[in-house]
Design a protein around this motif. Structure first.
Motif, PDB file in Angstrom:
ATOM      1  N   ILE A 214      44.485  14.193  54.532  1.00  0.00           N
ATOM      2  CA  ILE A 214      44.318  12.869  55.092  1.00  0.00           C
ATOM      3  C   ILE A 214      43.123  11.945  54.883  1.00  0.00           C
ATOM      4  CG2 ILE A 214      44.101  11.669  57.398  1.00  0.00           C
ATOM      5  CD1 ILE A 214      45.882  13.874  58.508  1.00  0.00           C
ATOM      6  N   LEU A 215      42.002  12.620  54.622  1.00  0.00           N
ATOM      7  CA  LEU A 215      40.733  12.026  54.089  1.00  0.00           C
ATOM      8  C   LEU A 215      40.816  11.425  52.850  1.00  0.00           C
ATOM      9  CD1 LEU A 215      37.893  14.296  55.808  1.00  0.00           C
ATOM     10  CD2 LEU A 215      38.724  11.990  56.621  1.00  0.00           C
ATOM     11  N   LEU A 216      41.377  12.443  52.138  1.00  0.00           N
ATOM     12  CA  LEU A 216      41.461  12.004  50.477  1.00  0.00           C
ATOM     13  C   LEU A 216      42.365  10.737  50.297  1.00  0.00           C
ATOM     14  CD1 LEU A 216      40.956  12.463  47.590  1.00  0.00           C
ATOM     15  CD2 LEU A 216      42.775  14.000  47.492  1.00  0.00           C
ATOM     16  N   ALA A 217      43.659  10.861  50.938  1.00  0.00           N
ATOM     17  CA  ALA A 217      44.414   9.751  51.266  1.00  0.00           C
ATOM     18  C   ALA A 217      43.863   8.320  51.599  1.00  0.00           C
ATOM     19  CB  ALA A 217      45.826  10.151  51.666  1.00  0.00           C
ATOM     20  N   SER A 218      43.054   8.483  52.730  1.00  0.00           N
ATOM     21  CA  SER A 218      42.437   7.489  53.290  1.00  0.00           C
ATOM     22  C   SER A 218      41.392   6.778  52.180  1.00  0.00           C
ATOM     23  CB  SER A 218      41.738   7.704  54.497  1.00  0.00           C
ATOM     24  OG  SER A 218      42.635   8.086  55.446  1.00  0.00           O
ATOM     25  N   PHE A 219      40.527   7.877  51.448  1.00  0.00           N
ATOM     26  CA  PHE A 219      39.892   7.256  50.678  1.00  0.00           C
ATOM     27  C   PHE A 219      40.330   6.692  49.390  1.00  0.00           C
ATOM     28  CE2 PHE A 219      37.354   8.086  46.666  1.00  0.00           C
ATOM     29  CZ  PHE A 219      36.213   7.533  46.906  1.00  0.00           C
ATOM     30  N   LEU A 220      41.287   7.163  49.074  1.00  0.00           N
ATOM     31  CA  LEU A 220      42.258   6.680  47.591  1.00  0.00           C
ATOM     32  C   LEU A 220      42.748   5.116  48.116  1.00  0.00           C
ATOM     33  CD1 LEU A 220      43.744   9.543  46.170  1.00  0.00           C
ATOM     34  CD2 LEU A 220      41.884   8.267  45.433  1.00  0.00           C
TER      35      LEU A 220
END
Length: 50
Positions: A4-10
């Protein structure tokens, strides 16, 4: 959680990249106005340069 954090960052990175591209346009026309919604309306001889 990491996904979720990676998706948000991307997603935020992609949005920022797209916004940077929009800033680099020059619009020249006979008449220009901004609407209350923040849109640009250009009338007459319109030239858009990158």
């Amino acid at each position: 959680m990491k996904r979720i954090l990676l998706a948000s960052f991307l997603f935020l990175l992609a949005e920022y990249s797209f916004a940077e591209e929009l800033i680099n346009y020059t619009i020249t026309s006979d008449s220009q106005t901004n609407t209350l919604e923040g849109d640009l309306e250009a009338k007459g001889n319109v030239v858009i340069k990158k």
